[in-house]
Enzyme design. Structure first.
Site: not given
Length: 433
Positions: A148, A251, A151, A260, A204, A121, A30
């Protein structure tokens, strides 16, 4: 296998640590020197349950290292692209400059037979564009797209024990290499879908769009429930018994957020318009609008509960992250509600177990505390907007002794209304009578 992971943000740091934990020799790369320094010291630059343990374990084994020099990726068999694709400034499309820069940086370091694997993504068509360039500039290497499905709060488990593996490939050689990377998951019976680039990219964004639609659907029903006196929670229970619908993610509440779902559905819509198929995904604009409207509904409830004005009223906001078990405040409905209430003159005290520092960097005008007790003491109104376990478990009698007035808005519809009302609380939810 020898693996490089380009990009050590949320996705990359988890992916690199998990692959090293599975026995691969991994280097994470990175450009952010502070991030790399933290990872080298065994400190994740964000909160994710289980990550400190596998990060330390993998580093101690000697199988995981971190670098700011992309040349250290040379010699790897597989290179994962795990950089961010944020929303463009002033637009809704995905910003691909980090993907393109990582791809560009890798080109001089690709060994014979090496495989670049996209995890980011991206808009459909990106992989085909990169594959065409690879064929011209590094024909000795190959490309795959492997989306990917992490969560936040469960990312380590989702990486070590994925619910499915999707390979977008141009030939079976790339699939066989990925089989070696994910051998443990495949041997454990994880479903494996091998398809083309475009389908893998769509998997995705389509999954995120479907999830966002399901959440916004039940939130739209909560608006109808408020207008009719119905109970949206009972409604969700009833329709959730239909196996074609299912109860999960039905819910009603303040809506979805994070780094995301919101930006991915907007980018998906933008890409459809670029393809001349904007009408196909026009409904996602309403999904987004419903989601954003939920935040204002919570603010409106607060105004109503406090008799028409929140001015100079102490409001305890429970939660600032977009979901529990995370310190992520990007596009957080909870933080948005707190900021709106502050803007209306409320004396907002926001609390969160993990997200206070990130929230303070974005909105320093709010008062923060990591102590729920401190936030609750003397409050004229309590607004629960992130369903952390400790907030769901609050005792209504004990909590009632702390506040100035027993008023609470359950922005996630997670409280036992009967217990709280029996303790003398005025309780309001979204779509609950």
């Amino acid at each position: 296998m020898r693996i490089s992971v380009i990009g050590c943000g949320y996705l990359g740091a988890v992916h690199a640590s998990a692959l090293a934990e599975l026995g691969h020799d991994v280097v994470g790369i990175d450009v952010d020197e502070r991030k790399i320094a933290a990872l080298r010291a065994g400190r994740p630059p964000f909160f994710e349950p289980g990550l400190p343990e596998i990060l330390s374990s993998a580093a101690a084994s000697g199988r995981l290292r971190f670098s700011t020099d992309i040349a250290d990726a040379a010699g790897a068999d597989v290179h994962f692209l795990a950089v961010g694709t944020p929303q463009t400034i002033g637009g809704t499309s995905a910003d691909l400059r980090y993907v393109d820069a990582a791809f560009e940086g890798l080109l001089p370091h690709l060994a014979e037979g090496s495989l670049i694997v996209g995890k980011s993504t991206v808009p459909v068509g990106t992989a085909a564009r990169l594959a065409a360039r690879l064929a011209k500039e590094a024909p000795h290497a190959n490309l795959a797209w492997n989306p990917e499905f992490l969560r936040e709060g469960f990312a380590v488990k989702d990486t070590l024990e994925p619910d499915r593996l999707v390979y977008g490939v141009a030939d079976e050689r790339a699939a066989s290499v990925l089989d070696q990377v994910y051998r443990a998951a495949i041997e454990a019976g994880t479903p494996r879908i091998v398809t083309d680039y475009a389908t893998a990219e769509l998997v995705k964004v389509a999954a995120n769009a479907f999830l966002a639609t399901k959440i916004s659907f039940i939130n739209a029903m909560s608006e109808i429930a408020d207008a009719t006196g119905a109970d949206v929670t009972a409604l969700a229970d009833a329709i959730g018994h239909d196996v074609r619908i299912g109860r999960r993610f039905l819910n009603a509440g303040v809506g979805f957020g994070g780094g995301c779902l919101p930006k991915d559905i907007r980018a998906f819509t933008a890409r459809a318009e670029e393809l001349g198929r904007g009408d196909s995904l026009a409904f996602l604009k309403e999904v987004d609008a419903i989601n954003m409207r939920q935040r204002q509904r919570v603010v409106d409830l607060a105004i109503d509960v406090l008799g028409g004005s929140v001015f100079r009223k102490k409001v305890a906001v429970l939660g600032v992250t977009f979901k529990p078990d995370s310190d992520d405040v990007r596009d957080s409905p909870a933080l948005d509600v707190a900021v709106h209430l502050k803007g209306l003159g409320a004396e907002v005290v926001a609390t969160d177990p993990e997200g206070v520092e990130n929230a303070r960097m974005r909105h320093p005008q709010l008062d923060y505390t990591t102590s729920a007790r401190e936030a609750l003491t003397g409050a004229d109104l309590v607004v629960l907007v992130t369903e952390w376990r400790e907030y769901r478990a609050l005792d209504p009698i004990e909590t009632g002794r702390l506040v100035a007035e027993r008023r609470i808005i359950d922005g996630r519809n997670v409280l036992d209304l009967h217990a709280w009302r029996a303790a003398g609380w005025q309780v309001r939810g979204l779509g609950r009578p």
